[in-house]
Design a protein around this motif. Structure first.
Motif, PDB file in Angstrom:
ATOM      1  N   PRO A 146      14.184  28.244  39.486  1.00  0.00           N
ATOM      2  CA  PRO A 146      13.067  28.431  40.417  1.00  0.00           C
ATOM      3  C   PRO A 146      12.641  27.100  41.029  1.00  0.00           C
ATOM      4  N   ASN A 147      11.784  27.165  42.044  1.00  0.00           N
ATOM      5  CA  ASN A 147      11.252  25.950  42.661  1.00  0.00           C
ATOM      6  C   ASN A 147      10.589  25.072  41.604  1.00  0.00           C
ATOM      7  N   GLY A 148      10.848  23.768  41.688  1.00  0.00           N
ATOM      8  CA  GLY A 148      10.272  22.841  40.721  1.00  0.00           C
ATOM      9  C   GLY A 148      11.037  22.725  39.427  1.00  0.00           C
ATOM     10  N   TYR A 175      13.061  34.443  36.410  1.00  0.00           N
ATOM     11  CA  TYR A 175      13.126  34.928  37.786  1.00  0.00           C
ATOM     12  C   TYR A 175      12.237  36.141  38.028  1.00  0.00           C
ATOM     13  N   LYS A 225      16.203  20.719  40.141  1.00  0.00           N
ATOM     14  CA  LYS A 225      17.580  20.785  40.639  1.00  0.00           C
ATOM     15  C   LYS A 225      17.917  19.620  41.573  1.00  0.00           C
ATOM     16  N   THR A 226      17.069  19.389  42.569  1.00  0.00           N
ATOM     17  CA  THR A 226      17.348  18.318  43.523  1.00  0.00           C
ATOM     18  C   THR A 226      17.232  16.952  42.862  1.00  0.00           C
ATOM     19  N   GLN A 277      19.633  18.739  51.160  1.00  0.00           N
ATOM     20  CA  GLN A 277      18.833  19.950  51.326  1.00  0.00           C
ATOM     21  C   GLN A 277      18.285  20.031  52.745  1.00  0.00           C
ATOM     22  N   HIS A 328      19.691  28.597  46.263  1.00  0.00           N
ATOM     23  CA  HIS A 328      18.721  29.648  45.952  1.00  0.00           C
ATOM     24  C   HIS A 328      19.265  31.035  46.251  1.00  0.00           C
ATOM     25  N   GLU A 337      21.849  23.044  48.456  1.00  0.00           N
ATOM     26  CA  GLU A 337      21.397  24.217  49.199  1.00  0.00           C
ATOM     27  C   GLU A 337      22.124  24.364  50.535  1.00  0.00           C
TER      28      GLU A 337
END
Length: 255
Positions: free
Chosen positions: A35-37, A246, A40-41, A83, A207, A175
């Protein structure tokens, strides 16, 4: 091809990546999801040299690369996309891809300044190889157009061609389907599979779960900076911890 050993990254009191370990075998497509945060990046930036780990080791083909500058990592055979599309303003699509060949060029400053024959030959080879990549990605017709004026999906393809121009052994895709429509996403999936079939190992953050499940050989799942699962797509789809992050936990209905 790539190995992370207990890699962590702290920003003050925030632990963005927390004791993450996994391997990427040669010749596979491996995805990092969450999920966001989830971190990953940040993890990608650690691998590519844009950030230095607080602790842990990152090995590329058996060589430690943590703390190494991005251009040195690129010279070893690792390339990436971003991204948010990161193209140079004022450059054509062809010129943008040619920039990616710089890491493989041999001519030095003085050879270029004096316009030696070897410099012209290398420039011609760089141009020809860059055109081949544009043709492979079906965007050769836009070679002479300013890259940043192209449609979003075409810009994404130019960025991917620039990464491939470095002749990577490992390609990091951050992404790649972000902002693309269904047709463009299907084209990206086809392209990533083709890149793997060319002998280039792929590690991607994405995503779009349909894309990930369709093309990935293995998947790593992050949550709050920690690895919570690593397996083949079919097993990840059935993993209770992955389902929970998720979809959330089921609520109990009172009597």
């Amino acid at each position: 091809m790539l190995e992370l050993q207990s890699v962590s990254k702290r920003f003050g009191g925030l632990r963005a990546v927390d004791d993450v370990s996994f391997q990427v075998r040669e010749g596979v497509i491996k995805a990092v999801i969450g999920p966001n945060g989830a971190g990953k990046t940040t993890l990608f930036n650690l691998i590519a040299g844009n950030l230095t780990p607080t602790s842990g080791q990152i090995l590329f083909q058996g060589r430690e690369i943590q703390g190494m500058k991005p251009h040195r990592i690129a010279a070893l055979g690792m390339s990436r996309t971003f991204q948010n599309i990161n193209l140079f303003h004022g450059m054509t699509a062809l010129e943008s891809v040619m920039v990616g060949r710089h890491v493989r060029s041999r001519a030095g400053f003085f050879a270029g300044m004096f316009h030696l024959p070897s410099t012209w030959r290398e420039e011609r080879e760089i141009r020809e190889k860059s055109m081949e990549l544009l043709e492979m990605l079906d965007i050769a017709e836009y070679a002479d157009m300013e890259a940043t004026s192209l449609a979003f999906g075409q810009q994404r393809a130019v960025e991917m061609a620039r990464a491939l121009a470095t002749e990577p052994k490992l390609l990091l895709l951050d992404e790649p389907a972000a902002g693309l429509n269904i047709y463009e996403t299907a084209e990206v999936a086809r392209l990533i599979t083709r890149i793997r079939d060319m002998g280039i190992t792929v590690l991607l953050v994405e995503h779009d779960m349909s894309l990930v499940m369709d093309i990935s050989d293995e998947i790593v799942v992050l949550s709050f900076g920690q690895k919570i699962a690593e397996d083949v797509p079919s097993a990840i789809q059935q993993n209770p911890e992955v389902i929970k992050i998720y979809l959330g936990e089921d609520e109990e209905v009172g009597a």
